[in-house]
Design a protein around this motif. Structure first.
Motif, PDB file in Angstrom:
ATOM      1  N   LYS A 199      51.088  83.018  29.577  1.00  0.00           N
ATOM      2  CA  LYS A 199      50.005  81.873  29.440  1.00  0.00           C
ATOM      3  C   LYS A 199      50.420  81.553  28.047  1.00  0.00           C
ATOM      4  O   LYS A 199      50.303  80.168  27.796  1.00  0.00           O
ATOM      5  CB  LYS A 199      48.838  82.512  29.597  1.00  0.00           C
ATOM      6  N   GLU A 228      54.210  95.568  29.519  1.00  0.00           N
ATOM      7  CA  GLU A 228      53.016  95.956  30.423  1.00  0.00           C
ATOM      8  C   GLU A 228      52.841  94.701  31.275  1.00  0.00           C
ATOM      9  O   GLU A 228      52.481  93.641  30.662  1.00  0.00           O
ATOM     10  CB  GLU A 228      51.720  96.627  30.047  1.00  0.00           C
ATOM     11  N   LEU A 229      52.017  94.914  32.391  1.00  0.00           N
ATOM     12  CA  LEU A 229      51.870  93.595  33.054  1.00  0.00           C
ATOM     13  C   LEU A 229      50.845  92.694  32.669  1.00  0.00           C
ATOM     14  O   LEU A 229      50.877  91.494  32.461  1.00  0.00           O
ATOM     15  CB  LEU A 229      51.293  93.866  34.708  1.00  0.00           C
ATOM     16  N   ASP A 230      49.656  93.284  31.953  1.00  0.00           N
ATOM     17  CA  ASP A 230      48.650  92.621  31.245  1.00  0.00           C
ATOM     18  C   ASP A 230      49.130  91.730  30.192  1.00  0.00           C
ATOM     19  O   ASP A 230      48.761  90.649  29.879  1.00  0.00           O
ATOM     20  CB  ASP A 230      47.395  93.369  30.848  1.00  0.00           C
ATOM     21  N   ALA A 231      49.952  92.559  29.296  1.00  0.00           N
ATOM     22  CA  ALA A 231      50.659  91.897  28.087  1.00  0.00           C
ATOM     23  C   ALA A 231      51.557  90.572  28.412  1.00  0.00           C
ATOM     24  O   ALA A 231      51.682  89.547  27.989  1.00  0.00           O
ATOM     25  CB  ALA A 231      51.355  92.644  27.207  1.00  0.00           C
ATOM     26  N   VAL A 264      51.327  88.801  31.205  1.00  0.00           N
ATOM     27  CA  VAL A 264      50.652  87.704  31.713  1.00  0.00           C
ATOM     28  C   VAL A 264      49.934  86.803  30.584  1.00  0.00           C
ATOM     29  O   VAL A 264      50.046  85.660  30.657  1.00  0.00           O
ATOM     30  CB  VAL A 264      49.487  88.289  32.760  1.00  0.00           C
ATOM     31  N   SER A 265      49.395  87.667  29.715  1.00  0.00           N
ATOM     32  CA  SER A 265      49.054  86.945  28.430  1.00  0.00           C
ATOM     33  C   SER A 265      49.940  86.230  27.593  1.00  0.00           C
ATOM     34  O   SER A 265      49.903  85.057  27.190  1.00  0.00           O
ATOM     35  CB  SER A 265      48.332  88.147  27.668  1.00  0.00           C
TER      36      SER A 265
END
Length: 64
Positions: free
Chosen positions: A36, A27-30, A32-33
């Motif tokens: 980083k 998923e996108l949020d994962a 991005v995390s």
């Protein structure tokens, strides 16, 4: 990221992050995390390599 991890441990963790990011089902949020986290790990590994290089260069005999 733990402060006193070895280079090898951080490199393995970075490889795990890359594998997660290569998974198209993330998923996108994962993503991005993980990205980083990967950037932090890559910088820490690079910094450790820079320090090791400086130590090795100091220990080399000077050329005349």
């Amino acid at each position: 990221m733990e402060q006193n991890q070895s280079f090898e441990t951080m490199l393995k963790e970075l490889e795990t992050v890359v594998k997660k990011l290569e998974n198209k089902d993330i998923e996108l949020d994962a993503a991005v995390s993980e990205y980083k986290k990967g950037i932090e790990l890559a910088k820490a590994c690079y910094d450790m390599l820079e320090i090791a290089e400086q130590v090795l260069l100091k220990e080399q005999p000077e050329k005349e």
